[in-house]
Design a protein around this motif. Structure first.
Motif, PDB file in Angstrom:
ATOM      1  N   UNK A 325       0.821  -1.199   0.000  1.00  0.00           N
ATOM      2  CA  UNK A 325       0.000   0.000   0.000  1.00  0.00           C
ATOM      3  C   UNK A 325       0.856   1.252   0.000  1.00  0.00           C
ATOM      4  N   UNK A 326       0.221   2.376  -0.263  1.00  0.00           N
ATOM      5  CA  UNK A 326       0.951   3.641  -0.334  1.00  0.00           C
ATOM      6  C   UNK A 326       0.144   4.746   0.314  1.00  0.00           C
ATOM      7  N   UNK A 327       0.790   5.852   0.573  1.00  0.00           N
ATOM      8  CA  UNK A 327       0.262   7.110   1.099  1.00  0.00           C
ATOM      9  C   UNK A 327       0.200   7.115   2.617  1.00  0.00           C
ATOM     10  N   UNK A 328       0.342   8.309   3.157  1.00  0.00           N
ATOM     11  CA  UNK A 328       0.153   8.549   4.592  1.00  0.00           C
ATOM     12  C   UNK A 328      -0.777   9.735   4.719  1.00  0.00           C
ATOM     13  N   UNK A 329      -1.872   9.524   5.477  1.00  0.00           N
ATOM     14  CA  UNK A 329      -2.967  10.499   5.531  1.00  0.00           C
ATOM     15  C   UNK A 329      -3.431  10.863   4.114  1.00  0.00           C
ATOM     16  N   UNK A 330      -3.474   9.838   3.253  1.00  0.00           N
ATOM     17  CA  UNK A 330      -4.017   9.914   1.891  1.00  0.00           C
ATOM     18  C   UNK A 330      -3.081  10.584   0.892  1.00  0.00           C
ATOM     19  N   UNK A 331      -1.907  11.044   1.313  1.00  0.00           N
ATOM     20  CA  UNK A 331      -1.040  11.816   0.428  1.00  0.00           C
ATOM     21  C   UNK A 331       0.291  11.101   0.178  1.00  0.00           C
ATOM     22  N   UNK A 332       0.820  11.308  -1.026  1.00  0.00           N
ATOM     23  CA  UNK A 332       2.188  10.902  -1.315  1.00  0.00           C
ATOM     24  C   UNK A 332       3.158  11.844  -0.611  1.00  0.00           C
ATOM     25  N   UNK A 333       4.294  11.292  -0.192  1.00  0.00           N
ATOM     26  CA  UNK A 333       5.382  12.097   0.324  1.00  0.00           C
ATOM     27  C   UNK A 333       6.539  12.083  -0.653  1.00  0.00           C
ATOM     28  N   UNK A 334       7.695  12.605  -0.256  1.00  0.00           N
ATOM     29  CA  UNK A 334       8.872  12.532  -1.121  1.00  0.00           C
ATOM     30  C   UNK A 334       9.237  11.082  -1.394  1.00  0.00           C
ATOM     31  N   UNK A 335       9.725  10.762  -2.577  1.00  0.00           N
ATOM     32  CA  UNK A 335      10.065   9.367  -2.889  1.00  0.00           C
ATOM     33  C   UNK A 335      11.158   8.845  -1.981  1.00  0.00           C
ATOM     34  N   UNK A 336      11.032   7.559  -1.625  1.00  0.00           N
ATOM     35  CA  UNK A 336      12.037   6.844  -0.835  1.00  0.00           C
ATOM     36  C   UNK A 336      12.260   7.457   0.538  1.00  0.00           C
ATOM     37  N   UNK A 337      11.252   8.144   1.058  1.00  0.00           N
ATOM     38  CA  UNK A 337      11.371   8.762   2.384  1.00  0.00           C
ATOM     39  C   UNK A 337      10.107   8.457   3.193  1.00  0.00           C
ATOM     40  N   UNK A 338      10.060   7.257   3.739  1.00  0.00           N
ATOM     41  CA  UNK A 338       8.896   6.849   4.520  1.00  0.00           C
ATOM     42  C   UNK A 338       9.198   6.776   6.013  1.00  0.00           C
ATOM     43  N   UNK A 339      10.422   7.148   6.407  1.00  0.00           N
ATOM     44  CA  UNK A 339      10.828   6.950   7.792  1.00  0.00           C
ATOM     45  C   UNK A 339       9.993   7.759   8.771  1.00  0.00           C
ATOM     46  N   UNK A 340       9.545   8.943   8.375  1.00  0.00           N
ATOM     47  CA  UNK A 340       8.732   9.768   9.275  1.00  0.00           C
ATOM     48  C   UNK A 340       7.261   9.720   8.893  1.00  0.00           C
ATOM     49  N   UNK A 341       6.879   8.658   8.158  1.00  0.00           N
ATOM     50  CA  UNK A 341       5.500   8.543   7.671  1.00  0.00           C
ATOM     51  C   UNK A 341       4.872   7.209   8.087  1.00  0.00           C
ATOM     52  N   UNK A 342       5.211   6.769   9.297  1.00  0.00           N
ATOM     53  CA  UNK A 342       4.578   5.583   9.880  1.00  0.00           C
ATOM     54  C   UNK A 342       3.564   6.076  10.907  1.00  0.00           C
TER      55      UNK A 342
END
Length: 777
Positions: A325-342
């Protein structure tokens, strides 16, 4: 409303012209691009007992429990007809009525196509009969249930479409002239009608042509600039709906409209292979690419294929979590940067629903096994987690924050977008197992089933306990007299896959992720495939020291207790010297492991999808011994601070985002949402004001608002329930960082308060709002 209704004669003339003009036009880009492979129609497939059959059965029960006449409540009212039953709650009572009906029709059609279900067929036929009656009452093709707030009351949403027809177009991205995504809902209705037509229901096509004509005349009357302004509002896959209408009728009018519904601001960079997705609402974009993929198939336009392929690759490999799955709070973030989006708002289910649709298109053009590796990952680890198999209810977000739990829909009082797409997702388990070209049958999903393909003279059984083990058997019951190819997908993780034919080991040639077997098959032939369920770790993009674990195709999760009990412990962290999976110990049972964190008790790991009522840990911090010795105190302090903030938080308001602003009843006299450094915001110009509601509880509490430190010399008044609580003044110096200001709230005995903010000097920009309990002295 009388002034918005065209004459019945004009409507009839318009729809008659559709049929007359059916096959007169050629595709704008020359020859069509037929798919290299196609799915075997699901009517040839029967599911055997499995988690997938259980999911389909639960979904069917839920679809049957819904009354299409109640889903048509607002439609009747719009046409001036008596309503038939009470309106459902949740989103169906909140302006977006109609999207659920569209998904319901699509899901019912999928199940009917699979097994001819007579009960769902009767309900679908009733819905179409009533939709035709409602559309006839309008007289101009309109068919909608959207409502819009006007002057403190709820007005018929048709007024918005007629305003757009006149060139009056106002949008903040998630609304159109104050109505909640009416074109998105229009797409869902058209998609449901297309699905019903696809299973041979003769009632659907005239209704579809009426809806296509009504909105099509609006688009045809707008300039290109006006169309682009309209497309700033979330509009689902409206381009796909018109492309499919063209495919059904051959009328080039629908193709021209589909091509005009091309949102250049988003799609042109993707055509140029530029990833500018950060900050975009994810599920607003994915359907646009599904539509482009369909247009490529109908027109041969290579630019459409380029955009679809590039987008798919970027989302799958640079914007997705371990469950696919993808997105955090329904939005894309910067690519390859999910560390602060858990967080508790990762992986919206609609996104995965649409990514699977896009995957099917790309696979049809070029059958590579890695596309179905992704498809399987999403289906098993997101979509099977998304639905409770006992009640058939659905999850909106799939939370990947440590200690989070799933929140399920209520049968008659939710109707979120992810309920609608969930109805479809769990009606599809039979439609992608087998694919084919003229010479080869592709076996893509290892779902227990029987294929009875009379046109090819091929009948076979697929028997397996997959994904719980990797033993898969295909038994031929009947075969054609000519040689036929069978291609078995070999997942990329299955390094040591082995094969037997009639008990004899074989080593078939491999191509594009498949084992290729070609022979004249005979009844009684048996192919077996063994996929060792390898354990491995996968890093979180942006933080290679944080990992998730997989066993075979399944994502594993740590069990942190029942969902009714809040998790207040320290997230489990591991001592791993470059080999995270080496810290796990196998336990009895399939895909079951135990890890011993550096602090705290042992944690049991098992398949994530099945942890319906548990709090989970999917990602784990790892440390070397040296790093742990150096970082232990800081890690524990940070986690204690985070846990304390979680315990004290009463409400979080992600201002600038669609659903949070609706949930908090935000109104504003001016200003607009924005984004900066990946954070959504709400700008309030001087002289303007806004209001919203926040949750409260007994005891002292604080309103926290986040600002950007460079925004100085701004003055705003803040009040709570009519009582002034602060005048915000930041005189400087500038500070290129986030600034959080605390405003004590007056005591209350109510469960919520209204906050009002008025900008007096300069533009006030708010980047987040939180209410926290004041710590005890």
């Amino acid at each position: 409303m009388k002034g918005f209704v065209a004459s019945r004669r004009a409507f009839v003339a318009g729809t008659s012209a559709l049929a007359i003009g059916g096959a007169t036009g050629a595709p704008l880009w020359g020859a069509e691009t037929p798919a290299r492979v196609q799915p075997v129609p699901s009517r040839h497939v029967r599911l055997k007992p499995s988690i997938f059959a259980d999911s389909l059965a639960a979904n069917r029960r839920y679809l049957l429990s819904l009354d299409p006449l109640r889903l048509l409540h607002n439609f009747y009212a719009s046409a001036g007809l008596p309503t038939r039953g009470e309106r459902y709650g949740g989103w169906e009572s909140d302006g977006i009525a109609g999207h659920t009906l569209g998904h319901w029709m699509s899901a019912a059609s999928l199940i009917i196509a699979h097994d001819g279900d007579p009960q769902l067929s009767a309900k679908l036929d009733l819905a179409l009969t009533e939709m035709a009656r409602i559309q006839q009452a309008h007289g101009d093709g309109y068919l909608g249930g959207t409502t819009v707030p006007r002057q403190g009351k709820s007005a018929d949403g048709k007024i918005v479409f007629e305003e757009v027809r006149r060139g009056d177009i106002r949008t903040r991205g998630w609304d159109l002239n104050g109505a909640w995504v009416p074109v998105y809902t229009w797409h869902k209705i058209m998609a449901g009608l297309i699905a019903a037509h696809g299973i041979g229901n003769a009632r659907a096509l005239p209704i579809l042509l009426g809806t296509a004509d009504y909105f099509g005349r609006i688009i045809e009357g707008l300039s290109d600039a006006q169309v682009q302004e309209l497309l700033h509002a979330e509009h689902g896959g409206i381009n796909e709906a018109y492309a499919e209408t063209y495919a059904i009728t051959g009328n080039p009018r629908w193709l021209r409209i589909a091509e005009r519904l091309h949102h250049r601001e988003v799609l042109d960079p993707l055509t140029g292979q530029q990833d500018k997705l950060a900050g975009l609402h994810a599920n607003t974009q994915i359907p646009k690419l599904v539509g482009l993929a369909r247009l490529h198939e109908l027109t041969g336009n290579p630019a459409h294929a380029t955009a679809a392929r590039f987008f798919h690759d970027r989302v799958v490999h640079h914007h997705s979590y371990v469950i696919g799955g993808n997105s955090e709070r329904e939005h894309f973030g910067p690519p390859d940067q999910l560390a602060d989006r858990l967080s508790t708002a990762t992986c919206e289910a609609c996104n995965s629903y649409n990514m699977l649709k896009l995957t099917r298109h790309l696979y049809g053009w070029s059958p590579h096994g890695d596309l179905f590796d992704y498809y399987e990952r999403v289906q098993l680890n997101h979509m099977m987690a998304h639905q409770r198999p006992d009640t058939g209810q659905f999850v909106y977000f799939m939370p990947l924050e440590t200690g989070a739990r799933r929140a399920y829909s209520a049968p008659e009082n939710s109707f979120w977008c992810c309920v609608g797409s969930g109805m479809e997702s769990h009606a599809k388990h039979a439609d992608s197992i087998f694919w084919h070209d003229k010479l080869t049958l592709y076996v893509n999903l290892f779902i227990p089933s029987q294929l009875a393909w009379r046109e090819r003279g091929l009948t076979l059984d697929l028997d397996t306990a997959y994904p719980m083990d990797g033993e898969i058997a295909l038994s031929v019951k009947a075969a054609p007299r000519t040689a036929t190819g069978i291609a078995l997908r070999i997942p990329a993780w299955a390094t040591f896959a082995t094969f037997h034919l009639n008990g004899t080991p074989i080593d078939p040639p491999r191509r594009d992720g498949y084992a290729m077997l070609h022979r004249r098959w005979q009844a009684g032939d048996r192919i077996t495939l063994s996929l060792p369920m390898t354990l491995r770790s996968e890093p979180l993009p942006g933080d290679p020291a944080t990992v998730a674990f997989l066993s075979g195709p399944l994502v594993l999760a740590g069990d942190l207790g029942p969902d009714a009990t809040a998790f207040t412990g320290t997230p489990p962290a591991l001592l791993a010297q470059g080999n995270p999976e080496g810290t796990l110990r196998a336990q009895p049972g399939a895909h079951r492991y135990q890890l011993a964190p550096v602090l705290g008790p042992a944690v049991e790991l098992s398949p994530f999808y099945a942890m319906y009522d548990r709090r989970t840990a999917v990602y784990f911090k790892t440390f070397t011994e040296a790093r742990w010795a150096a970082d232990k105190d800081a890690y524990l302090a940070a986690e204690a601070e985070r846990a304390d903030l979680v315990r004290r938080t009463i409400d979080i308001f992600h201002i600038g985002e669609m659903q949070p602003e609706r949930d908090h009843a935000l109104t504003a006299t001016g200003g607009a949402p924005g984004e900066f450094y990946g954070r959504k915001s709400r700008r309030l110009p001087a002289g303007q004001s806004l209001r919203f509601r926040i949750a409260r509880r007994a005891g002292p509490s604080v309103l926290q608002i986040t600002y950007w430190g460079d925004d100085i010399d701004r003055v705003a008044e803040i009040s709570a329930d009519g009582t002034p609580i602060a005048t915000e003044r930041r005189a400087g110096p500038k500070r290129s960082d986030w600034v959080v200001r605390d405003y004590p709230l007056p005591p209350t005995t109510t469960a919520s308060s209204e906050i009002a903010i008025r900008a007096l000097q300069g533009d006030s920009v708010l980047y987040g709002v939180r209410v926290i309990a004041t710590p005890a002295p």
